[in-house]
Design an enzyme around this catalytic site. Structure first.
Site, PDB file in Angstrom:
ATOM      1  N   GLY A   1     -12.034  42.527  37.382  1.00  0.00           N
ATOM      2  CA  GLY A   1     -11.212  40.378  38.165  1.00  0.00           C
ATOM      3  C   GLY A   1     -12.139  40.000  38.531  1.00  0.00           C
TER       4      GLY A   1
ATOM      5  CD  GLN B   1     -14.191  36.536  43.779  1.00  0.00           C
ATOM      6  OE1 GLN B   1     -15.214  36.744  44.557  1.00  0.00           O
ATOM      7  NE2 GLN B   1     -14.419  35.234  43.589  1.00  0.00           N
ATOM      8  CB  SER B   2     -15.816  42.690  38.853  1.00  0.00           C
ATOM      9  OG  SER B   2     -16.424  43.054  38.642  1.00  0.00           O
ATOM     10  CG  ASN B   3     -17.135  43.727  45.204  1.00  0.00           C
ATOM     11  OD1 ASN B   3     -17.462  42.457  45.390  1.00  0.00           O
ATOM     12  ND2 ASN B   3     -16.156  44.442  44.706  1.00  0.00           N
TER      13      ASN B   3
END
Ligand SMILES: Cc1ncc(COP(=O)(O)O)c(C=O)c1O
Length: 343
Positions: A80, A82-84
């Site tokens: 996504g 905001q993928s960590n």
């Protein structure tokens, strides 16, 4: 097998080391008092690993070592916006001189906040594909990985492809190791292992699968509870069960996990869907911040902690339980949600 034997088997895989373990396991005295129920603890995986840390640090130790072993110069992954996992992969690639290619199935946003800002600092190549965002559980996790792998091969060429969230046998060896670590900490603290429940957010399920396999392999009675934060994948429990089984097999003691026995509450706490922040999430973030000075993120840990607070309010756990919340990180996401976090 005992924990030592399992550690020895894990040592057969190439691995980088990103920090000191064990990560801290700390009590939450104020919140425990405030809620008046089971003893609450937090395991601080949020600071572990490169680029501000998080649960992907443990997976990347094995994944990056494998990328190097294969001699790949490019690493591809996706997630996504905001993928960590994408952010930490970019951070892991930078000092190794590897090109990180991050795929996002969304329009390029007009600004790049939070994790996306960090992705650019690590000089990752960002590929925004404005269709096929999925997230509606119309595909399995494995089907999604196959499609993105093919697309990335067409666009980027030869690379080390990392499935979403590092959801592979090699990556999730990191959480097998974490299971041994947790069990040792529980023993060292003198807690009765059969009274311990470890609660974690579930996105791609690799963290949960690694813990399931690890605890099973060492015969620990510590219980697990995963809280699904995204309702992202078709037949998700089957994917987690398969991965946990594959982990046991490569570590020398095959075991079949049944999808129905995967210790996860699916969907209930995911709200409208992945990355959609809910009012309960904001309340959970405020609750932990104001009682203990610990920050949660809006997408994973905040949502899971909101689920945990709901379960506590509904008397799900007996008062003599020790509840360990696994803090899996995700903090840069806070800056992408801005005002919404205020609740
Ligand atoms: C902060 C954070 N917590 C939890 C998770 C869930 O971990 P997993 O994908 O292993 O289920 C992720 C990633 O998906 C994450 O970035």
């Amino acid at each position: 097998m005992d924990g030592r034997t399992l550690q020895d088997r894990l040592d057969q895989w190439p691995r980088l080391h990103y920090g000191r373990t064990p990560t801290p396991l700390e009590p939450l005295p104020n919140l425990t008092r405030q809620l008046g129920g089971p003893q609450l603890w937090i395991k601080r995986d949020d600071g572990y690993g490169p680029g501000m840390g998080g649960n992907k640090g443990r997976k990347l130790e094995f994944l990056m070592a494998e990328a190097l072993r294969q001699g790949k110069r490019k690493v591809v992954t996706f997630g996504g916006l905001q993928s960590n996992h994408a952010r930490m992969t970019a951070a892991a690639c930078a000092p190794l001189g590897l090109e990180a290619h991050l795929f996002f199935f969304a329009r390029r946003p007009s600004t790049l906040p939070g994790n996306l800002l960090l992705d650019t600092l690590f000089n990752a190549r960002l590929h925004f594909i404005p269709f096929g965002g999925g997230g509606d559980a119309s595909l399995t996790l494995e089907q999604t990985n196959r499609l993105v792998r093919w697309l990335s091969w067409a666009l980027v060429g030869r690379s080390y492809f990392m499935p979403v969230g590092g959801h592979t046998v090699i990556g999730c060896l990191g959480y097998v190791a974490a299971a041994v670590e947790l069990a040792e900490q529980v023993t060292a603290l003198g807690l009765a292992a059969d009274k311990v429940v470890v609660v974690t957010a579930v996105g791609t399920g690799g963290t949960l699968a690694g813990l399931m396999a690890g605890l099973r392999l060492i015969g620990s009675p510590i219980q697990l509870l995963g809280l699904d934060i995204g309702k992202l994948w078709k037949t998700f429990p089957a994917s987690i069960a398969r991965l946990a089984g594959d982990l046991c097999a490569v570590l020398g003691e095959p075991h079949t996990f049944l999808p129905a026995n995967v210790p996860m509450i699916a969907e209930t706490y995911a709200g409208p869907g992945y990355s959609v922040m809910t009012q309960n999430t904001a309340v959970a973030i405020h609750t932990l911040a104001q009682s203990e000075g610990i920050i949660l993120d809006p997408v994973y840990t905040g949502k899971a902690f909101a689920g945990l607070l709901d379960l506590l309010a509904n008397g799900r756990f007996s008062p003599d339980t020790h509840l360990i919340f696994l803090h899996t990180g995700g903090l840069p996401g806070l800056w992408a949600y801005g005002e919404q976090v205020k609740g």
